[in-house]
Design a protein around this motif. Structure first.
Motif, PDB file in Angstrom:
ATOM      1  N   GLN A  15      53.878  18.628  40.176  1.00 25.03           N
ATOM      2  CA  GLN A  15      52.515  18.710  41.412  1.00 25.03           C
ATOM      3  C   GLN A  15      52.006  20.151  41.209  1.00 25.03           C
ATOM      4  OE1 GLN A  15      53.842  17.362  45.437  1.00 25.03           O
ATOM      5  NE2 GLN A  15      55.860  16.546  44.473  1.00 25.03           N
ATOM      6  N   LEU A  16      52.939  20.958  40.493  1.00 24.78           N
ATOM      7  CA  LEU A  16      52.101  22.416  40.273  1.00 24.78           C
ATOM      8  C   LEU A  16      51.051  22.112  39.140  1.00 24.78           C
ATOM      9  CD1 LEU A  16      55.359  24.812  40.366  1.00 24.78           C
ATOM     10  CD2 LEU A  16      53.474  24.424  42.258  1.00 24.78           C
ATOM     11  N   ARG A  17      49.989  22.768  39.515  1.00 25.96           N
ATOM     12  CA  ARG A  17      48.749  23.164  38.618  1.00 25.96           C
ATOM     13  C   ARG A  17      48.873  24.623  38.186  1.00 25.96           C
ATOM     14  NH1 ARG A  17      44.020  20.608  41.507  1.00 25.96           N
ATOM     15  NH2 ARG A  17      45.293  21.586  43.539  1.00 25.96           N
ATOM     16  N   PRO A  18      49.031  24.834  36.894  1.00 25.83           N
ATOM     17  CA  PRO A  18      48.804  26.439  36.463  1.00 25.83           C
ATOM     18  C   PRO A  18      47.278  26.813  36.686  1.00 25.83           C
ATOM     19  CG  PRO A  18      50.144  24.959  34.682  1.00 25.83           C
ATOM     20  CD  PRO A  18      49.374  24.109  35.970  1.00 25.83           C
ATOM     21  N   ARG A  19      47.689  28.170  37.345  1.00 24.91           N
ATOM     22  CA  ARG A  19      46.251  28.912  37.583  1.00 24.91           C
ATOM     23  C   ARG A  19      46.604  30.304  37.250  1.00 24.91           C
ATOM     24  NH1 ARG A  19      44.017  29.568  41.720  1.00 24.91           N
ATOM     25  NH2 ARG A  19      41.892  29.195  41.416  1.00 24.91           N
ATOM     26  N   PRO A  20      46.730  30.808  36.125  1.00 29.02           N
ATOM     27  CA  PRO A  20      47.259  32.159  35.808  1.00 29.02           C
ATOM     28  C   PRO A  20      45.934  32.955  36.292  1.00 29.02           C
ATOM     29  CG  PRO A  20      47.471  30.683  33.742  1.00 29.02           C
ATOM     30  CD  PRO A  20      46.353  29.976  34.761  1.00 29.02           C
ATOM     31  N   SER A  21      46.648  34.036  36.765  1.00 31.74           N
ATOM     32  CA  SER A  21      45.838  35.356  37.366  1.00 31.74           C
ATOM     33  C   SER A  21      44.766  35.598  36.216  1.00 31.74           C
ATOM     34  CB  SER A  21      46.431  36.388  37.988  1.00 31.74           C
ATOM     35  OG  SER A  21      45.798  37.413  38.290  1.00 31.74           O
ATOM     36  N   LEU A  22      43.684  36.063  36.742  1.00 27.15           N
ATOM     37  CA  LEU A  22      42.841  36.905  35.848  1.00 27.15           C
ATOM     38  C   LEU A  22      42.558  38.330  36.010  1.00 27.15           C
ATOM     39  CD1 LEU A  22      39.865  34.259  35.821  1.00 27.15           C
ATOM     40  CD2 LEU A  22      41.534  34.351  34.233  1.00 27.15           C
ATOM     41  N   LEU A  23      43.363  38.917  36.861  1.00 27.19           N
ATOM     42  CA  LEU A  23      43.356  40.123  37.089  1.00 27.19           C
ATOM     43  C   LEU A  23      43.971  41.050  36.027  1.00 27.19           C
ATOM     44  CD1 LEU A  23      44.521  40.722  40.902  1.00 27.19           C
ATOM     45  CD2 LEU A  23      42.148  40.755  39.899  1.00 27.19           C
ATOM     46  N   LYS A  24      43.318  42.008  35.688  1.00 26.11           N
ATOM     47  CA  LYS A  24      43.903  43.004  34.487  1.00 26.11           C
ATOM     48  C   LYS A  24      44.069  44.212  35.079  1.00 26.11           C
ATOM     49  CE  LYS A  24      40.041  42.251  32.338  1.00 26.11           C
ATOM     50  NZ  LYS A  24      39.292  41.606  33.502  1.00 26.11           N
ATOM     51  N   PRO A  25      44.722  45.407  34.144  1.00 25.43           N
ATOM     52  CA  PRO A  25      44.977  46.675  34.815  1.00 25.43           C
ATOM     53  C   PRO A  25      43.683  47.338  35.072  1.00 25.43           C
ATOM     54  CG  PRO A  25      46.458  46.157  32.760  1.00 25.43           C
ATOM     55  CD  PRO A  25      45.496  44.917  33.024  1.00 25.43           C
ATOM     56  N   ASP A  26      42.515  47.077  34.277  1.00 20.55           N
ATOM     57  CA  ASP A  26      41.218  47.625  34.409  1.00 20.55           C
ATOM     58  C   ASP A  26      40.876  47.205  35.956  1.00 20.55           C
ATOM     59  OD1 ASP A  26      41.662  47.814  31.706  1.00 20.55           O
ATOM     60  OD2 ASP A  26      39.497  47.332  31.164  1.00 20.55           O
ATOM     61  N   ASP A  27      41.265  46.478  36.563  1.00 19.10           N
ATOM     62  CA  ASP A  27      40.796  45.744  37.905  1.00 19.10           C
ATOM     63  C   ASP A  27      41.427  46.763  38.907  1.00 19.10           C
ATOM     64  OD1 ASP A  27      38.944  43.796  37.090  1.00 19.10           O
ATOM     65  OD2 ASP A  27      40.907  42.551  36.495  1.00 19.10           O
ATOM     66  N   VAL A  28      42.460  47.558  38.532  1.00 15.54           N
ATOM     67  CA  VAL A  28      43.191  48.194  39.626  1.00 15.54           C
ATOM     68  C   VAL A  28      42.782  49.751  39.814  1.00 15.54           C
ATOM     69  CG1 VAL A  28      45.342  49.018  40.437  1.00 15.54           C
ATOM     70  CG2 VAL A  28      45.037  46.872  38.949  1.00 15.54           C
ATOM     71  N   ALA A  29      42.284  50.134  40.934  1.00 15.67           N
ATOM     72  CA  ALA A  29      41.839  51.730  41.326  1.00 15.67           C
ATOM     73  C   ALA A  29      43.143  52.159  41.942  1.00 15.67           C
ATOM     74  CB  ALA A  29      40.741  51.714  42.300  1.00 15.67           C
ATOM     75  N   VAL A  30      43.625  53.206  41.276  1.00 17.30           N
ATOM     76  CA  VAL A  30      45.235  53.728  41.726  1.00 17.30           C
ATOM     77  C   VAL A  30      44.596  55.104  42.394  1.00 17.30           C
ATOM     78  CG1 VAL A  30      47.250  54.481  41.110  1.00 17.30           C
ATOM     79  CG2 VAL A  30      46.235  53.096  39.783  1.00 17.30           C
ATOM     80  N   ILE A  31      45.041  55.129  43.790  1.00 15.19           N
ATOM     81  CA  ILE A  31      44.408  55.943  44.836  1.00 15.19           C
ATOM     82  C   ILE A  31      45.689  56.997  45.277  1.00 15.19           C
ATOM     83  CG2 ILE A  31      43.159  56.400  46.891  1.00 15.19           C
ATOM     84  CD1 ILE A  31      42.199  53.373  46.234  1.00 15.19           C
ATOM     85  N   TYR A  32      45.518  58.148  45.187  1.00 13.67           N
ATOM     86  CA  TYR A  32      46.505  59.031  45.332  1.00 13.67           C
ATOM     87  C   TYR A  32      46.008  60.085  46.333  1.00 13.67           C
ATOM     88  CZ  TYR A  32      45.119  62.672  42.064  1.00 13.67           C
ATOM     89  OH  TYR A  32      44.414  63.429  41.682  1.00 13.67           O
ATOM     90  N   ASN A  33      47.213  60.837  47.164  1.00 11.73           N
ATOM     91  CA  ASN A  33      46.953  62.010  48.098  1.00 11.73           C
ATOM     92  C   ASN A  33      46.710  63.140  47.363  1.00 11.73           C
ATOM     93  OD1 ASN A  33      46.577  63.748  49.826  1.00 11.73           O
ATOM     94  ND2 ASN A  33      48.540  63.106  51.141  1.00 11.73           N
ATOM     95  N   ALA A  34      45.667  63.836  47.284  1.00 17.81           N
ATOM     96  CA  ALA A  34      45.420  64.926  46.414  1.00 17.81           C
ATOM     97  C   ALA A  34      46.232  66.084  47.120  1.00 17.81           C
ATOM     98  CB  ALA A  34      44.076  65.344  46.449  1.00 17.81           C
TER      99      ALA A  34
END
Length: 342
Positions: A15-34
């Motif tokens: 019953q499961l239909r594969p739908r792999p994520s399309l998110l890539k590392p390029d899609d992530v903004a990594v935000i830190y406290n300066a």
């Protein structure tokens, strides 16, 4: 869709239909406290571990005096700093422990969906619907004009790095795993989500997963835990269990998202025990199931191959008071095992 997937057959693999994520590392903004060297160290480790481009690292100025809750003005300053440096990223990963809220809103809710100060007039009122709830979208920015956000809490550098490593490792093998859904004696916290628990003994053979719905207060010495959903103010024996890379676990209670709370267990306790993603509310939500992760929705999207952040965000219908914590790109179910016809 979800109710159909998790009902009926003992093995729901077909019953499961594969739908792999399309998110890539390029899609992530990594935000830190300066203003926090530990925050920056963990953020840079994340870039290396996940191969996120260096230009996606964003330093922001948070209040020098540690604060759990931002004022509206402080939040607007933070938001402006982030948006000034963003490109086309679809995920915001916040690398610090505090702040985690803006008035009654969680920081992840406020950054992703915008402030909802109406909710703060009475936090026990129903929430605002998220259009992303149980969505089929694989493009959150293009389809919904939202950037999914998650907090990676820096309780210690070693703990944060271990969390990142678990998320990264989750993709390399398909392990035998277990999902646990506990019906506890704490009726106010347990009953809201019990209708969304699967039948005990259901399996997903293509994902090597067995589901257990149990009448008990806590798990003790459980092995290969991938899912653990319960309702308790405090959950015992967490450290006695073993959790697979990519594991998701949370407890329905009022202030699990208050990461410095002392009278109810914070969501970070799950991460410290070896879980990869968790959730908790930052203000009194009352016990609407819509303000907490729906176990059926989480599993349906995660088992289809979506990331932790996509699956978790899609599982909360009214998410403004809820804080998402963990490693966003974990996706342990991008692989499948062959299923022999019965």
């Amino acid at each position: 869709m979800v109710s159909e997937v998790l009902a009926g057959a003992t093995d729901i693999s077909r019953q499961l239909r594969p739908r792999p994520s399309l998110l890539k590392p390029d899609d992530v903004a990594v935000i830190y406290n300066a203003n926090d060297a530990l925050s920056e160290e963990v953020a840079r480790y994340y870039l290396q571990a996940r191969q996120v481009p260096a230009e996606n690292l964003i330093g922001v100025e948070l209040p020098r005096q540690t604060k759990d809750v931002l004022s509206v003005a402080e939040f607007e300053s933070l938001k402006s700093q982030i948006e000034a440096k963003l490109g086309n990223q679809q995920v915001l990963l916040l690398v610090w422990k505090t702040p985690f809220a803006v008035q009654c809103n969680s920081l992840t809710g406020a950054l992703t969906l915008g402030l909802d100060l109406e909710q703060c007039k009475k936090t026990c009122d129903p929430g605002r619907d998220s259009a992303y709830f149980n969505s089929s979208s694989l493009h959150p920015w293009a389809d919904h004009h939202i950037r999914l956000s998650m907090l990676l809490p820096v309780t210690s550098v070693d703990a944060a790095k271990a969390l990142i490593d678990r998320g990264t490792l989750s993709e390399f093998s398909l392990n035998e795993g277990n999902g646990y859904f506990l019906k506890t004696k704490d009726a106010a916290r347990s009953k809201p989500r019990e209708p969304f628990f699967p039948p005990d003994g259901m399996t997903v053979k293509s994902k090597r997963l067995t589901l257990h719905t149990l009448n008990q207060e806590a798990l003790e010495k459980a092995q290969a835990v991938m899912f653990y959903f319960t309702g308790q103010a405090n959950v015992d024996y967490l450290l006695t269990n073993s959790y697979l890379p990519g594991a998701i676990a949370d407890h329905l209670t009022s202030t699990g998202g208050m990461l410095t709370s002392s009278y109810q267990m914070p969501a970070t306790r799950w991460l410290d025990a070896g879980v990869t993603g968790s959730y908790g509310t930052v203000s009194e939500p009352c016990n609407y199931w819509q303000k907490f992760p729906n176990p059926q929705v989480v599993m349906a999207h995660y088992l289809a191959g979506e990331t932790l952040i996509e699956s978790y965000w899609k599982s909360v219908k009214w998410p403004m008071q809820g804080l998402f914590v963990g490693e966003p790109l974990a996706k342990p179910y991008v692989r499948s095992a062959p299923v022999t016809p019965e």
